[in-house]
Structures are given as structure tokens and as C-alpha cells.
Write an enzyme that holds these catalytic residues in place. Sequence first.
Site, short mmCIF file in Angstrom:
data_model
loop_
_atom_site.label_atom_id
_atom_site.label_comp_id
_atom_site.label_asym_id
_atom_site.label_seq_id
_atom_site.Cartn_x
_atom_site.Cartn_y
_atom_site.Cartn_z
N LYS A 51 34.95 16.35 30.42
CA LYS A 51 34.84 16.85 31.79
C LYS A 51 33.39 17.19 32.13
O LYS A 51 32.81 16.60 33.02
CB LYS A 51 35.75 18.05 31.97
CG LYS A 51 37.22 17.65 31.85
CD LYS A 51 38.05 18.73 31.22
CE LYS A 51 39.35 18.23 30.65
NZ LYS A 51 40.22 17.52 31.59
N ASP A 63 39.88 28.35 25.27
CA ASP A 63 39.82 26.92 25.59
C ASP A 63 38.91 26.80 26.81
O ASP A 63 39.27 27.22 27.91
CB ASP A 63 41.24 26.42 25.90
CG ASP A 63 41.25 24.98 26.43
OD1 ASP A 63 40.16 24.36 26.55
OD2 ASP A 63 42.36 24.48 26.72
N TRP A 108 47.78 24.57 30.55
CA TRP A 108 47.14 24.38 29.24
C TRP A 108 47.35 25.55 28.31
O TRP A 108 47.59 25.37 27.11
CB TRP A 108 45.67 23.99 29.39
CG TRP A 108 45.57 22.64 30.04
CD1 TRP A 108 45.16 22.36 31.31
CD2 TRP A 108 45.99 21.39 29.47
NE1 TRP A 108 45.28 21.03 31.56
CE2 TRP A 108 45.78 20.41 30.45
CE3 TRP A 108 46.51 21.01 28.23
CZ2 TRP A 108 46.07 19.06 30.23
CZ3 TRP A 108 46.81 19.67 28.00
CH2 TRP A 108 46.59 18.72 28.99
N1 PMP Z 1 42.73 22.15 27.80
C1 PMP Z 1 42.31 21.96 29.07
C2 PMP Z 1 41.81 23.12 29.84
C3 PMP Z 1 42.36 20.67 29.63
O1 PMP Z 1 41.97 20.47 30.88
C4 PMP Z 1 42.83 19.59 28.85
C5 PMP Z 1 42.86 18.17 29.37
N2 PMP Z 1 42.95 17.98 30.69
C6 PMP Z 1 43.26 19.86 27.55
C7 PMP Z 1 43.18 21.13 27.06
C8 PMP Z 1 43.80 18.76 26.69
O2 PMP Z 1 42.79 17.92 26.33
P1 PMP Z 1 43.07 16.54 25.59
O3 PMP Z 1 43.69 15.63 26.58
O4 PMP Z 1 41.67 16.14 25.19
O5 PMP Z 1 43.94 16.82 24.43
#
Ligand code: PMP
Length: 367
Positions: A198, A174, A105
Site C-alpha cells: 500500500k 498492524d 482486519w
Molecule cells: N491488514 C490490513 C490492514 C490490510 O489492509 C490487509 C490487506 N488489505 C491485510 C492485513 C492483509 O494483507 P495480505 O493480503 O497481504 O495478507
Amino acid sequence: DKKKTLNFGAGPAKLPQTVLLEAQKELLDYNGIGISVLEMSHRSSDFTKIMNTTENLLRDLLNIPENYKVMFLQGGGSGQFSAVPLNLIGLKEDRCADYLVTGTWSAKAAKEAEKYGKVNIIHPKLDSYTKIPDPSSWTLNPSASYVYYCCNETVHGVEFNFIPDTKDVILVSDMSSNFLSRPIDVSKFGLIFAGAQKNVGCAGVTVVIVREDLLGKALKECPVVLDYQVQAGNNSLYNTPPCFSIYIMGLVLEWIKNNGGTAAMERLNKEKSGMIYDIIDGSNGFYVCPVDVKCRSRMNVPFRIGKQEGDEALEKLFLDGASKLGMISLKGHRSVGGIRASLYNAVTVEDARVLAEYMRTFLKEHQ
Ligand code: PMP
């Protein structure tokens, strides 16, 4: 909790049963007003109350200082890691940003930021996302507009148990997959964002907490819906917000509050993840978690079975057996394989115990 299915999914993930029941009860007629939240105008007084209650609960749970704005936006975590450089990389003329890349991420976020400025990856590229290099080895750029990191890497199970010290440089995080799983000192951050799906609700809404003095510096090409000054100035109502997801988040926040807040969540999360890591560590290498002990995630526990790189046949047997017992979504992310147990706030100690028990039995039968 009477559900027989135990959901260990990485997100969208399990919600507290009481939240689902409350949402069900109120689905057709919210609070006696004769319509559903799904049908309500985002500018109505009833929805305004839902927004305000949700924001106040969040401010309360995280002790958010007065000089921070809270926004409830669309676009997910990915929308927000795209919005961050658009809003903040221009804080300083050089348009530089430091990124700590510790997993999928943060890597994606850094790639996105490269479109708008110079991105410095703080530590040498990691061969595998299984550790956080010691801060003494980081090369921070004092004139960066901000330092970015992902507090919990959902795919690799790498979590920061400390807040990086960036001196005077703005810190951005994040927290999508460990938001409200533990107390956090918001005042150390310029900006925090987290998708709700989550730990704090369902997909559709992303929380953004931003220090007021950072608003108004967006690049001119920043799309208006991603512009924090516009969204904060309109209390997240520049355009239609994800109303139902905000409502669900409000219910989850209330549940967290009624269950002891972030300190209690942290205690439970330590206990749940501890149970699973203990079995891994005591399995003589039958279960292998590749992540450095210092940064093992309490939220997402990835492991392989049989050998370091995983015995795929054995892993399939494990997943099939788990599924027969009602334990679902334990398959590791397709990029890493193996098993991943996600143990977010709504996953109970009892759920984790059932999984732990199954791991113990499986070990005995197959080692
Ligand atoms: N950052 C993290 C730490 C994530 O776990 C995720 C999704 N698994 C995201 C960003 C992306 O999120 P989204 O699918 O809502 O764009």
C-alpha cells in the site's frame, strides 16, 4: 508524473513514478553486474547490500531504536496476524491476548488468535465499524500477553490517531495500510507489522519490527518460517526472502526520504484526505462518510452517494464517469459497497485534486 491513469486502489496500490522508472532502468542489468535483481542469489554480496540499505533506510525514517529487530518476510499481513499469536501469546502462562476490534482486519486477526489462546475483545462488539470506542470504556486485562490493534482499517476507513495506552502490556499493531504515512514512536510498541503493497512497495514483502526481548517465546507448534527468533537470527534469510519486493521497497523508502520523510508524508496525506472529506462534509448529505470524524482515515476514504445506505445506480454512474476520466479502483470493498478513495503516499496532491474536482462537478449535476 505523466501517466494518465489515476490509481486510487486500496492495494496493491500506486507506486511513485520515479521508482517504476528506476526499476525499469535496472531491470535487465542491476548496477552494472550483468544480471537482474530477479536473478540474484539472496546470499550474494549484491543482494546483501540491497537488504542492508533497505533496513538502514527504514531505521532512519522511523527512528527505530537499537533494541528492535527488523525483518522482511513473506506471507503478507495475514501471515503476520497469524504469526503474532504463535510468537507472543505464550509470553505469559495464561495465554490471553486483548484485541481491539475496529474493522475487518482486526476481526480476522482476533479469530486467528483464538486458535492458540484466550482472546478478549476489549470493547463490546460494534454494530458497525465506524468508530473507535473511547479508551475510558475499554476493559484491558493487565495479565494479557499483549494488546493487538489495527492502526488503519483499510476496508472501513477507521484510523487510530493516538497510540493506545496499555500500561505495562506489550502493544502490537498492524500498520499495513498506514505504514510510513506519518511519524510513529516505535518505542511504544512490542511489535509492528506492515504489508508493503500500500504505502511502501509492492506485494510480497511484509515488514516486521519487533523488540528483541520478545523473541524466543514462540509456541512449539509455530511453523519455523513464522518463528521470529529464527527469522531475526538469520537476518530474514532463514529461507529465500521476497528479493524483488524488498528491492522495490528500498527504492520507495529512498523516495520517501528524498521527499521529506514521514513528516512530509503526513502533511501531504492530511492535505489530500482533507480535500475529499471537505467535499463530503460540504455536500449537504449527498456524499456520506459513515465514519466518526475523530477516527476518519487519511489513507482510505469510504463514502456513499445519494443517501446514507447509498444509491447504487448513482454510485455506478459516479464510478463510470470517474473511469472515463482515468480514475480507477474507486469502488468500495465488496463488504461495504459504495466508493473508497485510497490516498496512499504515492498518490499526489494533484491526483487528489482531480478527484475532488470530479466530486464537485458530479455533486452539481446530480444533487
Ligand atoms: N491488514 C490490513 C490492514 C490490510 O489492509 C490487509 C490487506 N488489505 C491485510 C492485513 C492483509 O494483507 P495480505 O493480503 O497481504 O495478507
